[in-house]
Design an enzyme around this catalytic site. Structure first.
Site, mmCIF file in Angstrom:
data_model
loop_
_atom_site.group_PDB
_atom_site.id
_atom_site.type_symbol
_atom_site.label_atom_id
_atom_site.label_comp_id
_atom_site.label_asym_id
_atom_site.label_seq_id
_atom_site.Cartn_x
_atom_site.Cartn_y
_atom_site.Cartn_z
ATOM 1 C CB ILE A 275 -15.086 5.382 12.590
ATOM 2 C CG1 ILE A 275 -14.582 6.117 13.858
ATOM 3 C CG2 ILE A 275 -15.944 4.397 12.696
ATOM 4 C CD1 ILE A 275 -13.789 5.185 14.781
ATOM 5 C CG ASP A 276 -16.466 6.123 7.639
ATOM 6 O OD1 ASP A 276 -17.227 5.588 8.186
ATOM 7 O OD2 ASP A 276 -16.746 7.395 6.920
ATOM 8 C CG ASP A 277 -10.512 4.885 5.286
ATOM 9 O OD1 ASP A 277 -10.497 4.447 4.224
ATOM 10 O OD2 ASP A 277 -10.915 6.288 5.860
ATOM 11 C CB THR B 110 -15.853 -0.141 9.716
ATOM 12 O OG1 THR B 110 -16.053 1.026 8.942
ATOM 13 C CG2 THR B 110 -16.115 0.279 10.909
#
Length: 468
Positions: free
Chosen positions: A376-378, A380
């Site tokens: 999810i972090d990468d 976004t």
């Protein structure tokens, strides 16, 4: 204000100069010296005499030793870390550059013994020392290999552990089941790191396993009840479970030869393949070692083996930051960076699809070697970097939309977002008496996830109308 603008331009210039030819930025992901220590132990155990690399790894480890002889997991850890100190002590001995009699080694040994010795180390340190003949394997591992035979649809399965945990747990399960040991004539003797008396020759208390004997019966009975219904003879089930774990690892090897690009899981995989009868010269093992070597980065003192390479993360953050600082998306540096990011959008279905079927791939991973493990972090971060270009460029817009659809589809039922896999937060797994079970074995919603709509400027109506 003019001073601020001058400093912004200076940083912009530096950032552009640091950019690689392929458009990426690649910074060193520095973690504890644990990865360096385990690399030395692995190379020596495999009889790979890469003395130049070992010398540089030793230099980095030595540079991190504290005045009291200990090593830390991270710079501002309040005190030295027992397991990091054991790992470093063992690696320095195994390197052949240091002996037990030298002052820095005596300090480290005293620190280790004063804090309970090897029996008080963490799980990874105990497994590493067990693999090399310095710690006794327990009679039974906490998680039996038959767990791999349970389908994800059951109340208990291997897939209740998040992917990061699974790729570490699978090789651990194989090695522990086989009680695999590869001890060489020149493997250092760590018997002086025990601070308690053995309960039997060479056997020390396994406190976690003793607690599990009382608390883990729900998991064990669930596994037993299911596997008894499988169409295999009881004597064959165990080997089927081992083969399932082996295939699980092999099918998740990335193009660079690593297991999900984590150096820790890759190291464990190599030992597990040896335990399954692979030769150390097998191409799979040789490529895995090459992948580990390629993950080494230079440091002020020596080199460091990264836990994972971070080119996608570095590039997405750098591109977005430069655009926020005033560079246009049409600037050559941004165009190159975004071209790189577009090439790293994943098109392979990974394990995330088990609890999120019916959605096409579209996320991004942490490393440029990740092809099946988006997070999810990468995702976004990549979407933020591509947002301006996607307004006018059809290719970027199509990629942005695919990424956004995948991202929104990963929302947990409680409204938050996980890191890797949807609805993977089993209370049973969280409460297992395994070190880290409550923090890294599952994938609950986090505070970061609740900021996703705001960080991407997604209209609330998009989320509410279910435009998936």
């Amino acid at each position: 204000m003019s001073d601020v603008q001058t400093e912004i331009r200076r940083i912009q210039t530096s950032m552009v100069e640091w950019q690689k030819a392929d458009g990426s930025w690649r910074f060193c992901l520095e973690t504890s010296p644990m990865t360096d220590s385990h690399m030395i132990i692995l190379l020596r155990t495999l009889s790979i005499d890469d003395e130049g690399l070992i010398e540089k790894l030793v230099s980095h480890i030595v540079s991190k030793q504290q005045d009291d002889g200990s090593w830390k997991l991270y710079p501002d850890e309040p005190q030295g870390n027992l397991s990091a100190t054991i790992d470093s002590y063992y690696a320095l001995l195994f390197s052949g550059r240091y002996t037990k009699n030298e002052p820095r080694m005596a300090l480290a040994r005293s620190f280790i013994r004063e804090r309970g010795g090897l029996t008080q180390a963490n799980l990874l340190t105990k497994i590493t020392t067990a693999l090399t003949g310095q710690y006794q394997w327990p009679a039974h591992f906490i998680v039996p290999v038959e767990l791999a035979l349970l389908p994800p649809s059951l109340p208990v399965s291997f897939y209740d552990f998040v992917g990061y945990a699974r790729v570490h747990l699978a090789p651990m399960m194989i090695c522990a089941d086989r009680k695999y040991v590869k001890k060489l004539p020149d493997t250092p003797d760590l018997s002086d790191l025990y601070a308690v008396h053995p309960i039997a020759p060479g056997i020390y208390p396994h406190g976690i396993l003793e607690r599990f004997a009382k608390d883990g019966q729900v998991l064990l009975s669930s596994i037993h009840d299911y596997v008894q219904r499988l169409p295999f003879l009881p004597g064959k089930l165990h080997e089927v479970g081992l083969r399932r774990l082996e295939q699980f690892m092999l099918s998740r090897i990335e193009p660079d030869g690593t297991l999900y690009n984590y150096s820790t899981s890759t190291t464990l995989m190599i030992y597990a393949l040896l335990a399954r009868g692979y030769s150390s010269r097998d191409p799979v093992i040789q490529k895995a070692v090459a992948g580990l070597k390629a993950s080494v980065c230079s440091q002020a003192a020596g080199v460091h083996l990264q836990l994972a390479t971070s080119a996608v993360w570095d590039t997405a953050l750098s591109s977005h930051s430069l655009q926020r600082s005033g560079l246009s998306f049409s600037h050559p540096a941004i165009s190159q960076a975004n071209r790189y990011l577009l090439s790293k959008q994943q098109t392979t279905y990974g394990d995330w699809k088990i609890r999120n079927p019916g959605v096409k791939p579209g996320g991004w991973g942490f490393s440029d070697h990740n092809t099946m493990n988006p997070d999810i972090d990468d995702t976004t971060a990549a979407l933020r970097a591509l947002h301006n270009q996607a307004k006018t460029d059809q290719l970027a817009a199509a990629a942005w939309n695919r990424g956004l659809v995948w991202l929104l589809s990963m929302q947990n039922d409680d409204g938050g977002w996980p890191a890797f896999e949807k609805n993977t937060d089993s209370a049973l797994v969280r409460n297992l008496p395994i070190e880290g079970a409550d923090t890294v074995s599952t994938d609950p919603s986090t505070a970061d996830g609740y900021r996703i709509p705001t960080s991407l400027a997604i209209p609330p109506s998009f989320l509410l109308t279910g435009m998936l």
